[in-house]
Design an enzyme around this catalytic site. Structure first.
Site, PDB file in Angstrom:
ATOM      1  CE  LYS A  40       3.393  -6.167   3.901  1.00 21.01           C
ATOM      2  NZ  LYS A  40       2.345  -4.979   4.463  1.00 21.01           N
ATOM      3  CG  ASP A  72       0.949  -3.967   2.343  1.00 21.09           C
ATOM      4  OD1 ASP A  72       0.696  -4.668   2.743  1.00 21.09           O
ATOM      5  OD2 ASP A  72       1.365  -3.167   2.091  1.00 21.09           O
ATOM      6  CD  GLU A 113       7.455  -0.505   7.683  1.00 22.12           C
ATOM      7  OE1 GLU A 113       6.954  -1.184   7.294  1.00 22.12           O
ATOM      8  OE2 GLU A 113       8.418   0.737   7.264  1.00 22.12           O
ATOM      9  CD  GLU A 157       0.596  -1.367   8.319  1.00 25.57           C
ATOM     10  OE1 GLU A 157       0.467  -0.099   8.857  1.00 25.57           O
ATOM     11  OE2 GLU A 157       0.872  -0.830   7.326  1.00 25.57           O
ATOM     12  CG  ASP A 163      -0.696  -0.225   2.170  1.00 22.13           C
ATOM     13  OD1 ASP A 163       0.860   0.037   2.972  1.00 22.13           O
ATOM     14  OD2 ASP A 163      -1.004  -0.097   3.236  1.00 22.13           O
ATOM     15  CB  SER A 164       4.865   1.745  -0.010  1.00 21.52           C
ATOM     16  OG  SER A 164       4.218   0.429  -0.924  1.00 21.52           O
TER      17      SER A 164
HETATM   18  O1  KIV Z   1       3.241  -1.427   2.127  1.00 24.62           O
HETATM   19  C1  KIV Z   1       4.651  -1.155   1.581  1.00 24.62           C
HETATM   20  O2  KIV Z   1       5.459  -1.137   0.519  1.00 24.62           O
HETATM   21  C2  KIV Z   1       4.777  -2.623   2.494  1.00 24.62           C
HETATM   22  C3  KIV Z   1       6.335  -2.951   3.164  1.00 24.62           C
HETATM   23  C4  KIV Z   1       7.867  -1.286   3.554  1.00 24.62           C
HETATM   24  C5  KIV Z   1       6.667  -3.865   4.443  1.00 24.62           C
HETATM   25  O3  KIV Z   1       4.519  -2.738   3.782  1.00 24.62           O
END
Ligand code: KIV
EC number: 2.1.2.11
Length: 267
Positions: free
Chosen positions: A115, A85, A184, A117, A46-47
């Site tokens: 994934k 994510d 992280e 969090e 989600d970055s």
């Molecule tokens: O969204 C992302 O890029 C991440 C990584 C930094 C682990 O969750």
């Protein structure tokens, strides 16, 4: 035949002491390149909201956007395991909604795993998604979706009590059935302790050299971001300079009548 990596391949890498390489990716051409290099895992992170869409943080990213980017990556038919994510608000409300949204990332996006969090407080959600046969990667420590609680992007687990909580979070994520966990922004000694204790692979980012694998954001690796680059990033290229140079030369050519030539034309 395009033999795709599975979660079993990734878990075996920990047992074999073979470091797991992970990069974020959000589009088809980059996925083609990464895969030809032999990356083990692609994270549709989600970055994307920050490095591609220009948001301040990851909170505005939607499930539809994550599906869109996962599809683009999947069209590259990567051999790497593709993990997507779950964005903010797609799994925090209730377990039923979390299961539906994880299912959409797999069914509509083509992700092989998701994934999410959090530690102890999302363990029941991880279990519920794993029970649908959707593999889950946990993510603890500096969790960007918790930016407001953390008061910014700060290293987590520096104090003893915080470190104990992160250890409990790591154990809870493993017990809930996650097949791997991202660590992280935590001290390297704590990352080592978690890595030694867990039987699932740990993937570090800002967590030191002792994790079972490493993930970075591809825009940081390529030097595409204008903004501040954190200490844990290693930049392998100056793509920003490369692009700026190409655009400068294009502008100069067009303005100076050097391009297009007759050779670039149809008769
Ligand atoms: O969204 C992302 O890029 C991440 C990584 C930094 C682990 O969750």
């Amino acid at each position: 035949m395009n033999k795709r990596k599975t979660i079993l391949d990734i878990q075996k890498m920990k047992a074999d002491g073979d470091k797991i390489t992970v990069l974020t990716c959000y589009d088809y051409p980059t996925a083609r390149i990464m895969d030809s290099c032999g990356i083990d895992m692609i994270l549709v992170g989600d970055s994307v909201g920050v490095v591609v869409s220009g948001h301040e943080n990851t909170l505005p990213v939607t499930l539809e956007e994550m599906i869109y980017h996962t599809r683009a990556v999947q069209r590259a038919e990567p051999k790497a395991l593709v993990v997507t994510d779950m964005p903010f608000l797609s799994y925090q409300i209730d377990v039923r909604e979390a299961r539906l949204n994880a299912g959409r990332l797999v069914k509509e996006g083509g992700a092989s795993a998701v994934k999410l969090e959090g530690g102890e407080h999302v363990a029941a959600t991880i279990r519920a998604i794993v029970d649908m046969d959707i593999p889950v990667v946990g993510h603890i420590g500096l969790t960007p979706q918790s930016i407001h609680r953390m008061g910014g992007y700060r290293v987590q687990g520096k104090q003893e009590a915080q470190a104990e909580q992160l250890l409990a979070d790591a154990r809870a994520v493993e017990a809930a059935g996650a097949f791997a966990v991202v660590l992280e922004g935590i001290p390297l000694k704590l990352a080592r302790r978690i890595t030694d204790e867990l039987s699932i692979p740990t993937i570090g980012i800002g967590a030191g050299p002792h994790c079972d694998g490493q993930v970075l954001v591809i825009h940081d690796v390529l030097g595409l971001c204008e903004k501040y680059s954190p200490k844990f990033v290693k930049r392998y290229a100056d793509a920003r300079g490369l692009i700026a140079d190409a655009v400068d030369r294009y502008i100069a050519d067009v303005k100076g009548g050097e391009f297009p030539t007759e050779g670039h034309s149809f008769s």
